[in-house]
Design a protein around this motif. Sequence first.
Motif, mmCIF file in Angstrom:
data_model
loop_
_atom_site.group_PDB
_atom_site.id
_atom_site.type_symbol
_atom_site.label_atom_id
_atom_site.label_comp_id
_atom_site.label_asym_id
_atom_site.label_seq_id
_atom_site.Cartn_x
_atom_site.Cartn_y
_atom_site.Cartn_z
ATOM 1 N N GLY A 1 3.320 10.880 -6.468
ATOM 2 C CA GLY A 1 2.756 9.975 -7.464
ATOM 3 C C GLY A 1 1.281 10.147 -7.750
ATOM 4 O O GLY A 1 0.730 9.403 -8.580
ATOM 5 N N TRP B 1 1.575 -1.490 -14.652
ATOM 6 C CA TRP B 1 2.777 -2.317 -14.583
ATOM 7 C C TRP B 1 2.516 -3.626 -15.307
ATOM 8 O O TRP B 1 1.506 -4.280 -15.089
ATOM 9 C CB TRP B 1 3.118 -2.579 -13.112
ATOM 10 C CG TRP B 1 4.281 -3.466 -12.842
ATOM 11 C CD1 TRP B 1 5.583 -3.216 -13.122
ATOM 12 C CD2 TRP B 1 4.252 -4.758 -12.197
ATOM 13 N NE1 TRP B 1 6.375 -4.256 -12.693
ATOM 14 C CE2 TRP B 1 5.583 -5.214 -12.115
ATOM 15 C CE3 TRP B 1 3.232 -5.557 -11.680
ATOM 16 C CZ2 TRP B 1 5.917 -6.441 -11.553
ATOM 17 C CZ3 TRP B 1 3.569 -6.779 -11.119
ATOM 18 C CH2 TRP B 1 4.899 -7.204 -11.046
ATOM 19 N N ILE C 1 -0.420 1.368 -9.852
ATOM 20 C CA ILE C 1 0.531 1.838 -10.855
ATOM 21 C C ILE C 1 0.431 0.897 -12.051
ATOM 22 O O ILE C 1 0.385 -0.321 -11.889
ATOM 23 C CB ILE C 1 1.966 1.807 -10.296
ATOM 24 C CG1 ILE C 1 2.095 2.732 -9.081
ATOM 25 C CG2 ILE C 1 2.977 2.187 -11.371
ATOM 26 C CD1 ILE C 1 3.402 2.562 -8.324
ATOM 27 N N TRP D 1 0.093 -0.657 -4.986
ATOM 28 C CA TRP D 1 1.022 0.261 -4.326
ATOM 29 C C TRP D 1 0.235 1.255 -3.476
ATOM 30 O O TRP D 1 -0.563 2.033 -3.997
ATOM 31 C CB TRP D 1 1.854 1.024 -5.352
ATOM 32 C CG TRP D 1 2.819 2.007 -4.743
ATOM 33 C CD1 TRP D 1 3.976 1.725 -4.094
ATOM 34 C CD2 TRP D 1 2.697 3.447 -4.736
ATOM 35 N NE1 TRP D 1 4.589 2.884 -3.673
ATOM 36 C CE2 TRP D 1 3.827 3.957 -4.062
ATOM 37 C CE3 TRP D 1 1.756 4.337 -5.240
ATOM 38 C CZ2 TRP D 1 4.031 5.327 -3.877
ATOM 39 C CZ3 TRP D 1 1.957 5.700 -5.054
ATOM 40 C CH2 TRP D 1 3.083 6.184 -4.379
ATOM 41 N N GLU D 2 0.405 1.170 -2.181
ATOM 42 C CA GLU D 2 -0.208 2.099 -1.238
ATOM 43 C C GLU D 2 -1.706 2.294 -1.512
ATOM 44 O O GLU D 2 -2.202 3.418 -1.604
ATOM 45 C CB GLU D 2 0.544 3.433 -1.245
ATOM 46 C CG GLU D 2 1.980 3.299 -0.763
ATOM 47 C CD GLU D 2 2.677 4.624 -0.537
ATOM 48 O OE1 GLU D 2 2.045 5.681 -0.756
ATOM 49 O OE2 GLU D 2 3.852 4.610 -0.148
ATOM 50 N N ALA E 1 7.267 0.306 -8.384
ATOM 51 C CA ALA E 1 6.958 1.606 -7.766
ATOM 52 C C ALA E 1 8.128 2.564 -7.945
ATOM 53 O O ALA E 1 9.166 2.407 -7.307
ATOM 54 C CB ALA E 1 6.638 1.417 -6.284
ATOM 55 N N GLY F 1 6.619 0.081 -13.690
ATOM 56 C CA GLY F 1 5.984 1.327 -13.297
ATOM 57 C C GLY F 1 6.902 2.520 -13.428
ATOM 58 O O GLY F 1 6.445 3.666 -13.448
ATOM 59 N N VAL G 1 -1.243 7.566 -10.590
ATOM 60 C CA VAL G 1 -1.822 6.314 -10.094
ATOM 61 C C VAL G 1 -3.343 6.296 -10.263
ATOM 62 O O VAL G 1 -3.983 7.333 -10.472
ATOM 63 C CB VAL G 1 -1.443 6.075 -8.619
ATOM 64 C CG1 VAL G 1 0.064 5.938 -8.484
ATOM 65 C CG2 VAL G 1 -1.962 7.198 -7.729
ATOM 66 N N SER H 1 13.415 3.044 -9.414
ATOM 67 C CA SER H 1 12.392 2.195 -8.804
ATOM 68 C C SER H 1 12.745 1.949 -7.340
ATOM 69 O O SER H 1 13.905 1.693 -7.011
ATOM 70 C CB SER H 1 12.307 0.858 -9.540
ATOM 71 O OG SER H 1 11.422 -0.022 -8.875
#
Length: 685
Positions: A336, A376, A374, A369-370, A272, A252, A340, A265
């Motif tokens: 971000g 990846w 992302i 992620w959250e 992330a 990511g 995203v 990262s």
Amino acid sequence: MEKKFTNRLIKETSPYLLQHAHNPVDWFPWGEEALQKAKEEDKPILVSIGYSACHWCHVMEKESFEDEVTADIMNKHFVNIKIDREERPDLDHVYMDAVQTMTGSGGWPLNVFLTPDTKPFYGGTYFPPVRAFNRMSWKETLYAINESYRDKRDEVESQAENLTQHIINANSFGISKKATDQISNFFSKDDLDLIAKNLLQSADKEWGGFGNAPKFPQTFSIQFLLRHYHFTKDDDALKQALLSIDKMMQGGIHDHLGGGFARYSTDAQWLAPHFEKMLYDNALLVSILAEAYQLTGQEKYSETIKKTLAFVERELTSPEGGFYSALDADSEGVEGKYYVWSKNEIDHLLGNDAELFAEVYGISGKGNWEHTNILWLKETIEVQAKKMAIDEIYLKNRLKYCREVLFKHRQTRIRPGLDDKILLGWNALMITACCKAYAATGDAICLDMAVRNIRFLETNLRDSKGNWLHTWKNNQSKYLAFLDDYAFLMQAYIHLQEVTGRQEYLFAARNILTKTIDEFSDEDDTFFFFTSVLQEDIILRKKEVYDGAVPSGNAVMAFDLLYLAMIFNERLWLKRAEKMLISLDKVVIKYPYSFSYWAGLWQHMVTGINEIAVTGENAFTIASLINKNFIPNKIMQSAILPTVGMPLLEGKFNDENETYIYLCRNYTCERPLKIIDDLILLLKN
């Protein structure tokens, strides 16, 4: 819309300072007005340092510097100065050292309290608005500092004096006790093996990189390992270097849609990132991608170079040809957000291709992620094609189409903030990267970017006295250039000459080198100060030797001295480069992750330098073909006609102007060659 508050920062050009121009805090830029006010009013100085792409700098601004109650406390008891660390890295270095000495750690935002004569006595990084994370609140800190300054003045001044003296003492580097007249015995192959061993001990063998999270690219460590394999055929070195590059490319941290790499990262798997994109990171990554491509011939490295430089050209290049500094981590105040994706967005935009794309790039309804996604690649597309029993070319084409759709949609989002100041040193790093990319790939776009940029720098970042300047924005250049600027600029000129054959670039580098020696040398003519003798508004002149996010200016100076000494046959420059390396003694070997650029110079000393000259009517064409090969320990010149003042080219032209390749090493020259393969064979031997 009319702003309720406007302070002195409104007159600055730095995007970071302008971000604070409407704070209720009575901010000053660093300068005589603020420093004089502190003396006249006998107030402590609060210096707050950050940069425009810094996420936690934004957080502290929103929580504290935009709060009127907090601002009243700051305005009443302190003279408040905002500094852009990228505009004034010299001040940042000094006060970062102070905070690290006091607290054992550092970072940005950096908040330091000074006496009126600018000596630090207390500081830290991020302070929350209320007690949290085992940290005092910012208001509590302000009150406590004011009380100490008022009631315990002697203790404060004693602390400031002791801390300043500590920084001065820590800035002294002792010369190795080993004899410096036996250079050939000092640098050994065993040392290189030990450096590689020490690097590999900290390597993550599964996910690439070095150490635990957060993970930074550590490009100089990767570069050392690539070259170590080249010289020794140590498979472990190559495996770790390529694993690190590959995992970053899959991660990511790499923008799979728009190209380019984020700063670092936050996790061990490169998933992330901290989403800011810095010019220097992308320059350094392009440089090692070029070496990886030369060494392996794998097209994925060439493709990533192309995408990264396309990002730089599209989003970090000014109309005049300068390279901007950074893109923010945040957009719309959210870290971000620009990069995203939700699963619903992917489904809506990609339709029938959504399921395939989601499987390959790790996208799910709950997010990776959250609560969002992302892009990846846990495994390469090639590996996934086999597992999914899908034709690899078909899969790559479908994914390429999907990325184009998502990229087009992403362009409609609110973009992250752009730090559009242009810094001399970072631009020089990108010139070097473009030259190395051109050498490896032959893509003329890379060379065009480099040549256009050097013209911009030569036109806009020099004053009427011939001094180079550090930063440019809105047709304003300011601040005398620092050591990093000069060192990186010389390196850029060197690489420009290697890929163009234009000898004037080497003369320009020589002129800068003599100026740097005159204005930056330390007392015993070993290392160089970060600031020139012409700069007066700083409490001490630091010498930086550690490699950080960018290579140490002193390390690059050693490279410049070594290279230009051989070009211009200046033995004193060579001796100084050797002295710099020897002065660090075994710390390079013991702590290579902090001195990995220096370690690369150690490789040069052990393996020797290949001096390559190509002359005659087809010299530039032949030189271009030679450059495609991985020859990290070389200096190279090419010329169609004789050039005055270039010892390496003297006596290497013939009446018929036939093209010949000359190789000299260890003070011995081989017979002239006409075929590149013969040169490569000699180099291997």
